[in-house]
Design a protein around this motif. Structure first.
Motif, PDB file in Angstrom:
ATOM      1  N   GLN A 499       2.566  -2.928 -10.397  1.00  0.00           N
ATOM      2  CA  GLN A 499       3.917  -2.776 -10.057  1.00  0.00           C
ATOM      3  C   GLN A 499       4.419  -3.340  -8.725  1.00  0.00           C
ATOM      4  N   ARG A 500       3.407  -3.450  -7.820  1.00  0.00           N
ATOM      5  CA  ARG A 500       3.546  -3.818  -6.605  1.00  0.00           C
ATOM      6  C   ARG A 500       3.981  -5.386  -6.855  1.00  0.00           C
ATOM      7  N   LEU A 501       2.985  -6.087  -7.626  1.00  0.00           N
ATOM      8  CA  LEU A 501       3.277  -7.451  -7.750  1.00  0.00           C
ATOM      9  C   LEU A 501       4.399  -7.915  -8.655  1.00  0.00           C
ATOM     10  N   ALA A 502       4.675  -6.980  -9.566  1.00  0.00           N
ATOM     11  CA  ALA A 502       6.104  -7.191 -10.363  1.00  0.00           C
ATOM     12  C   ALA A 502       7.471  -7.092  -9.402  1.00  0.00           C
ATOM     13  N   LEU A 503       7.271  -6.144  -8.246  1.00  0.00           N
ATOM     14  CA  LEU A 503       8.043  -5.993  -7.449  1.00  0.00           C
ATOM     15  C   LEU A 503       8.330  -7.204  -6.401  1.00  0.00           C
ATOM     16  N   ALA A 504       7.108  -7.895  -6.190  1.00  0.00           N
ATOM     17  CA  ALA A 504       7.085  -9.058  -5.458  1.00  0.00           C
ATOM     18  C   ALA A 504       7.898 -10.093  -6.005  1.00  0.00           C
ATOM     19  N   ARG A 505       7.318 -10.159  -7.370  1.00  0.00           N
ATOM     20  CA  ARG A 505       8.048 -11.299  -8.225  1.00  0.00           C
ATOM     21  C   ARG A 505       9.527 -11.135  -8.295  1.00  0.00           C
ATOM     22  N   ALA A 506      10.040  -9.872  -8.346  1.00  0.00           N
ATOM     23  CA  ALA A 506      11.496  -9.707  -8.212  1.00  0.00           C
ATOM     24  C   ALA A 506      12.193 -10.060  -6.981  1.00  0.00           C
ATOM     25  N   VAL A 507      11.557  -9.803  -6.072  1.00  0.00           N
ATOM     26  CA  VAL A 507      12.325  -9.826  -4.778  1.00  0.00           C
ATOM     27  C   VAL A 507      11.910 -11.406  -4.313  1.00  0.00           C
ATOM     28  N   LEU A 508      11.114 -12.124  -4.926  1.00  0.00           N
ATOM     29  CA  LEU A 508      10.755 -13.614  -4.495  1.00  0.00           C
ATOM     30  C   LEU A 508      12.185 -14.315  -4.411  1.00  0.00           C
TER      31      LEU A 508
END
Ligand SMILES: Nc1ncnc2c1ncn2[C@@H]1O[C@H](COP(=O)(O)OP(=O)(O)OP(=O)(O)O)[C@@H](O)[C@H]1O
Length: 628
Positions: A499-508
């Motif tokens: 979930q944190r990686l997906a979040l990082a992807r979204a905010v990149l």
């Protein structure tokens, strides 16, 4: 009945006006290889010509040097036969060489097009199609088509030509017997036609069943843990066994049909051969036919055995290819509905303020009668964070999916800075909108590739900033750091890590608009607090729409919108909604739901009955009565 436009797999679109119609439509993939196919045909024809010439040389040998006992003449004709044999071998080699590269190239081009088309098809298409059906189309069906175009079609042309040429030669050698052989084509045609009809239906059934089996295997592989946890192994094995048995039975049926037909196809030329031998021997005895002519006739006739015998296989291969083409065209014929409008514009990130408006937005999934969302009016101001709450299944994720155009609204419009999102270029829109879904999907690639999925140009610094923001620095400690492959769906990582990686992807890349579906659901309390703190910083810089289930996450939002029955029934500050909207209070606490009188009703600007205090309903501009 699902919408036709979604390429409903259940409808299993019938073939075109003719069984080979869809196969014929694939001819454009052969065009780049037209030169190679011409060579192919030429070498094949020359090779066949060489093999047909051999019996004629044999006739000359028997009636000439053998009858005259002339060793010198025998040597010449023997050398000629040898040359013909050598030429045939060389031509076969050249044909096979050319054949492999052209057919494989055509298959690769078609596969690339089907894959690219699948990418363009809307989410609603993928909602409806089983992945196994798509998988079997893009693998098995394409291989079947390649086999037909590289072997089946060539041998069909070659065998028909061989048949015609040999029959002409036979008629010249002995008109009556030659015509008898020609007449044997009639039963062959009738048997073949009957076979083709039955085989087409069986092929379709089998290819669909292969897709069903692939789907079951995929489902089992994906849900292995759930299946084991619930001890459902035997039931699933029984379900798989049923599908595999059906596939087996269809395969056996097909095999038997081919066996019956092959036997009949074999019988016809052998019966004809028997008649020819008897009648030919009688003609030789009467002196109207030489021994050499009879040997040549029989040898030529024997050359027809293989083309006739292989007819069953070629028809079977052709029918399978026609079915495969039908199945491929079902995908290719589904129009990608979510595409760039003709005059679509691109917005650059620095020029975007991020004002998001839903104007009387309605949405119904294709093929369903009742809309999930009805006349939604909602505004999210630049830099504002709006949390969307509502009972499970009320349409929160659906509303979110409309922003990056995973689905298109069926009524009203969504605007970004006043531009209807349907008038923005899709690549531009999707760069402006950062998305993280409830189920954080990671692909079988490295962590870095997963992160930069939507922004391949992101720098190392951007990636590092996004990871820090999402409290996902653990990625650097993986065995190969950001180069670590995270396996299918990131199964090697925990839910919270994914979930944190997906979040990082979204905010990149700092998108103008963040659309997050319950972004903190899989985090432990401590990590949640850390991510929340980090998110707060991100949210300051962009407009955000968050689906939120937990009261703790609502603290991130400036305002909250309550979705109920497909409508926004209240918008306001959390504390105000809590104080004045019983349905909201009930949703966030374990309170029983409000009574009829206290239940929020669709407002459209009208204050909700029973509501008191400031935050009681959405105004027509969707901004709510209370602003922070
Ligand atoms: N692809 C689909 N096709 C048809 N109906 C769908 C599809 N996806 C969702 N739905 C239906 O739309 C409704 C809203 O679903 P949605 O996932 O948007 O709800 P949600 O509020 O996000 O739920 P949750 O809080 O459980 O995530 C549900 O009734 C669901 O069954």
């Amino acid at each position: 009945m699902p919408a036709e436009s979604d390429g409903d797999p259940a409808a299993r679109v019938a073939a075109g006006p003719h069984p080979v119609h869809n196969l014929w439509r694939l001819r454009r993939y052969l065009r780049p290889y037209a030169g190679q196919f011409a060579w192919l045909l030429l070498t094949a024809l020359a090779g066949t010509g060489a093999s047909i010439a051999v019996p004629l040389v044999v006739q000359r040998v028997v009636d000439g040097p053998v009858a005259r006992r002339d060793p010198a003449g025998l040597l010449h004709l023997g050398a000629l036969a040898l040359l013909l044999g050598l030429a045939e071998a060389v031509l076969i080699f050249v044909r096979r060489w050319v054949q492999s590269s052209s057919a494989v190239g055509m298959e690769a081009a078609l596969r690339a097009d089907v894959y690219a088309h699948l990418q363009r098809l809307p989410a609603s298409f993928h909602d409806r199609w089983q992945s196994g059906q798509l998988l079997s189309r893009i693998t098995t069906d394409l291989s079947v088509i390649r086999r037909f175009l590289s072997f089946g079609l060539l041998f069909l042309v070659l065998n028909l030509l061989t048949y015609a040429v040999v029959v002409v030669l036979l008629i010249r050698l002995h008109p009556v017997l030659g015509l008898l052989v020609a007449a044997s084509a009639v039963p062959l045609f009738l048997i073949s036609r009957q076979f083709a009809r039955h085989y087409h239906a069986a092929s379709r059934r089998m290819q669909d069943q292969q897709g069903d089996v692939a789907t079951l295997v995929e489902e089992t592989a994906q849900g292995l843990r759930t299946m084991r946890a619930y001890g459902r192994g035997p039931q699933l094995a029984a379900r798989f066994g049923g599908a595999a048995r059906a596939l087996h039975d269809t395969g056996v049926g097909k095999g038997r049909l081919l066996a019956r037909t092959s036997a009949l196809l074999d019988l016809v030329p052998n019966l004809t051969l028997a008649v020819v031998l008897v009648a030919g021997a009688a003609a030789v005895a009467r002196g109207v036919f030489t021994i050499g002519e009879l040997v040549a006739f029989v040898t030529l006739q024997l050359m027809l055995i293989w083309p006739v015998q292989s007819l069953g296989w070629i028809i079977a291969n052709g029918q399978e290819a026609a079915t495969a083409a039908d199945r491929i065209q079902e995908v290719l014929d589904t129009p990608p509905r979510i595409v760039d409008a003709p005059a679509a514009v691109a917005l650059e990130r620095p020029a975007v303020r991020g004002r998001l408006r839903f104007e009387r937005v309605s949405f119904a999934y294709p093929g369903t009668a009742a809309p999930v969302l009805r006349e939604i009016d909602l505004t999210v101001d630049p830099g504002e964070t709006l949390a969307l709450v509502g009972a499970t299944g009320c349409g929160k994720s659906t509303l979110l999916s409309l922003v990056p155009r995973l689905h298109d609204v069926t009524g009203g419009r969504i605007t970004l800075d006043g531009h209807d999102v349907r008038e923005l270029r899709l690549d531009s829109l999707r760069r402006l909108v950062g998305v993280a879904f409830e189920e954080p999907t990671l692909f079988s690639m490295s962590v870095r590739e997963n992160l930069t999925l939507g922004r391949p140009d992101a720098s190392e610094e951007d990636v590092a900033a996004a990871l820090t923001l999402a409290q996902a620095d653990f990625a650097y400690d993986l065995p190969w750091g950001l180069g670590t492959r995270v396996g299918e769906q990131g199964l090697t990582l925990s839910g919270g890590q994914r979930q944190r990686l997906a979040l990082a992807r979204a905010v990149l890349g700092r998108p103008a608009l963040l659309v997050l579906d319950d972004p903190l659901s899989a985090l432990d309390v401590q990590t949640e607090a850390l991510v929340e703190a980090a998110l707060k910083r991100v949210l300051r810089e962009c407009t955000a729409l968050l689906v939120v289930h937990r009261p703790s996450t609502i603290a991130l939002a400036d305002r909250v919108a309550l979705l109920d029955g497909g409508r926004i029934v209240a918008v306001g500050r959390h504390s105000d909604l809590l104080a004045s909207v019983p349905a909201y209070r009930a949703l966030l606490s374990a309170e029983p739901p409000p009574s009829e009188g206290g239940r929020p009703t669709p407002t459209n600007g009208t204050p909700r009955p029973g509501g008191s205090g400031p935050a009681t309903g959405a105004t027509p501009d969707g901004r709510g009565l209370v602003r922070s």
